[in-house]
Design a protein around this motif. Structure first.
Motif, PDB file in Angstrom:
ATOM      1  N   UNK A   1       0.856  -1.196   0.000  1.00 55.97           N
ATOM      2  CA  UNK A   1       0.000   0.000   0.000  1.00 55.97           C
ATOM      3  C   UNK A   1       0.888   1.240   0.000  1.00 55.97           C
ATOM      4  N   UNK A   2       0.377   2.359  -0.493  1.00 48.86           N
ATOM      5  CA  UNK A   2       1.189   3.584  -0.519  1.00 48.86           C
ATOM      6  C   UNK A   2       1.550   4.049   0.895  1.00 48.86           C
ATOM      7  N   UNK A   3       2.672   4.723   1.002  1.00 47.10           N
ATOM      8  CA  UNK A   3       3.177   5.181   2.298  1.00 47.10           C
ATOM      9  C   UNK A   3       2.218   6.163   2.976  1.00 47.10           C
ATOM     10  N   UNK A   4       1.496   6.950   2.232  1.00 46.27           N
ATOM     11  CA  UNK A   4       0.603   7.942   2.842  1.00 46.27           C
ATOM     12  C   UNK A   4      -0.719   7.358   3.330  1.00 46.27           C
ATOM     13  N   UNK A   5      -0.939   6.049   3.131  1.00 42.41           N
ATOM     14  CA  UNK A   5      -2.197   5.448   3.593  1.00 42.41           C
ATOM     15  C   UNK A   5      -2.054   4.693   4.920  1.00 42.41           C
ATOM     16  N   UNK A   6      -0.905   4.762   5.563  1.00 41.61           N
ATOM     17  CA  UNK A   6      -0.717   4.124   6.867  1.00 41.61           C
ATOM     18  C   UNK A   6       0.244   4.965   7.704  1.00 41.61           C
ATOM     19  N   UNK A   7       0.213   4.719   9.033  1.00 41.54           N
ATOM     20  CA  UNK A   7       1.080   5.430   9.980  1.00 41.54           C
ATOM     21  C   UNK A   7       1.581   4.453  11.037  1.00 41.54           C
ATOM     22  N   UNK A   8       2.722   4.804  11.632  1.00 41.57           N
ATOM     23  CA  UNK A   8       3.246   4.023  12.755  1.00 41.57           C
ATOM     24  C   UNK A   8       2.424   4.331  14.002  1.00 41.57           C
ATOM     25  N   UNK A   9       2.271   3.350  14.865  1.00 36.39           N
ATOM     26  CA  UNK A   9       1.554   3.574  16.121  1.00 36.39           C
ATOM     27  C   UNK A   9       2.377   4.403  17.104  1.00 36.39           C
ATOM     28  N   UNK A  10       3.674   4.258  17.061  1.00 41.06           N
ATOM     29  CA  UNK A  10       4.594   5.019  17.921  1.00 41.06           C
ATOM     30  C   UNK A  10       5.402   5.971  17.053  1.00 41.06           C
ATOM     31  N   UNK A  11       6.108   6.918  17.643  1.00 34.37           N
ATOM     32  CA  UNK A  11       6.964   7.794  16.831  1.00 34.37           C
ATOM     33  C   UNK A  11       8.006   6.989  16.046  1.00 34.37           C
ATOM     34  N   UNK A  12       8.421   7.527  14.907  1.00 36.50           N
ATOM     35  CA  UNK A  12       9.324   6.797  14.011  1.00 36.50           C
ATOM     36  C   UNK A  12      10.687   6.544  14.634  1.00 36.50           C
ATOM     37  N   UNK A  13      11.129   7.369  15.559  1.00 35.75           N
ATOM     38  CA  UNK A  13      12.470   7.191  16.130  1.00 35.75           C
ATOM     39  C   UNK A  13      12.532   6.113  17.217  1.00 35.75           C
ATOM     40  N   UNK A  14      11.458   5.408  17.487  1.00 32.81           N
ATOM     41  CA  UNK A  14      11.480   4.372  18.529  1.00 32.81           C
ATOM     42  C   UNK A  14      12.124   3.069  18.062  1.00 32.81           C
ATOM     43  N   UNK A  15      12.285   2.879  16.773  1.00 33.95           N
ATOM     44  CA  UNK A  15      12.892   1.665  16.235  1.00 33.95           C
ATOM     45  C   UNK A  15      13.719   2.031  15.007  1.00 33.95           C
ATOM     46  N   UNK A  16      14.783   1.279  14.783  1.00 39.24           N
ATOM     47  CA  UNK A  16      15.590   1.544  13.592  1.00 39.24           C
ATOM     48  C   UNK A  16      14.830   1.148  12.333  1.00 39.24           C
ATOM     49  N   UNK A  17      13.890   0.229  12.448  1.00 44.16           N
ATOM     50  CA  UNK A  17      13.099  -0.183  11.286  1.00 44.16           C
ATOM     51  C   UNK A  17      12.213   0.965  10.816  1.00 44.16           C
ATOM     52  N   UNK A  18      11.564   1.634  11.742  1.00 42.46           N
ATOM     53  CA  UNK A  18      10.694   2.742  11.339  1.00 42.46           C
ATOM     54  C   UNK A  18      11.493   4.011  11.052  1.00 42.46           C
ATOM     55  N   UNK A  19      12.605   4.207  11.720  1.00 41.58           N
ATOM     56  CA  UNK A  19      13.385   5.432  11.514  1.00 41.58           C
ATOM     57  C   UNK A  19      14.038   5.464  10.142  1.00 41.58           C
ATOM     58  N   UNK A  20      14.542   4.313   9.675  1.00 39.42           N
ATOM     59  CA  UNK A  20      15.222   4.280   8.387  1.00 39.42           C
ATOM     60  C   UNK A  20      14.397   3.592   7.306  1.00 39.42           C
ATOM     61  N   UNK A  21      13.095   3.464   7.505  1.00 34.43           N
ATOM     62  CA  UNK A  21      12.158   2.892   6.525  1.00 34.43           C
ATOM     63  C   UNK A  21      12.586   1.505   6.052  1.00 34.43           C
ATOM     64  N   UNK A  22      12.824   0.635   7.002  1.00 35.15           N
ATOM     65  CA  UNK A  22      13.228  -0.739   6.684  1.00 35.15           C
ATOM     66  C   UNK A  22      12.066  -1.722   6.788  1.00 35.15           C
ATOM     67  N   UNK A  23      10.832  -1.200   6.814  1.00 30.35           N
ATOM     68  CA  UNK A  23       9.676  -2.066   7.024  1.00 30.35           C
ATOM     69  C   UNK A  23       9.491  -3.100   5.930  1.00 30.35           C
ATOM     70  N   UNK A  24       9.923  -2.825   4.716  1.00 32.28           N
ATOM     71  CA  UNK A  24       9.776  -3.781   3.620  1.00 32.28           C
ATOM     72  C   UNK A  24      11.091  -4.496   3.306  1.00 32.28           C
TER      73      UNK A  24
END
Length: 189
Positions: free
Chosen positions: A89-112
């Motif tokens: 899904x496009x990046x603008x159609x979802x959000x993290x539940x916590x701030x992005x800096x809480x994990x290196x996966x969300x901070x550096x966009x490693x989710x995929x």
């Protein structure tokens, strides 16, 4: 040849000068006191001070549990039924539940990214522990001594731990985690 007695015998020297062996054996406590001295406040302070090294080691070992965890997410629009796979899904159609800096996966966009990339920092840390065990333990027993190696390893872990907070990408973070693991070589003992 080794002595079959587990503890040394107490020797008694009479006035004639020739020692004779008394049948009473030293207790374990007496042997320890004879070899290393009595237990006092100085020994307590030294043991406590040396134990602080394990505090840094534990901190570095368990930091991966929090920083490398895959964070939860939710869809921005509840009407979107295709909101099951974050990578489709496009990046603008979802959000993290916590701030992005809480994990290196969300901070550096490693989710995929694959599990190899997301698990690389933790694997690198424990690989550093293995390499540090071989190198630093050998140096501790041969040339530098154990106290110097303990100081060096705590210094390596502290500096790399602080620099890890300023990592700009996953590769820099992985390299610093390796150095931190190399300094914390006793985590693999």
């Amino acid at each position: 040849m080794t002595d079959s007695n587990p503890l040394p015998l107490q020797r008694d020297t009479p006035e004639s000068g020739s020692p004779r062996i008394v049948e009473q054996q030293l207790s374990l406590d007496d042997t320890i006191e004879r070899c290393i001295g009595e237990w006092g406040w100085i020994q307590f302070f030294q043991a406590t001070f040396i134990s602080f090294a394990y505090f840094f080691d534990a901190q570095q070992c368990f930091i991966s549990v929090f920083t490398d965890a895959k964070p939860t997410w939710h869809c921005s629009s509840p009407s979107n039924s295709s909101c099951k796979n974050i990578c489709r899904i496009p990046r603008d159609s979802w959000n993290w539940d916590l701030p992005a800096h809480t994990s290196v996966i969300s901070e550096w966009s490693l989710e995929c990214s694959g599990s190899i990339i997301t698990g690389l920092p933790t694997s690198s840390f424990f690989l550093g522990c293995l390499a540090g065990t071989f190198v630093l333990a050998t140096l501790a027993d041969s040339s530098l001594g154990r106290k110097n190696i303990l100081l060096l390893s705590c210094l390596l872990m502290s500096i790399s731990g602080v620099l890890t907070a300023f990592s700009t990408n996953v590769w820099m973070y992985t390299a610093l985690r390796f150095i931190s693991g190399f300094g914390g070589f006793w985590c693999s003992e």
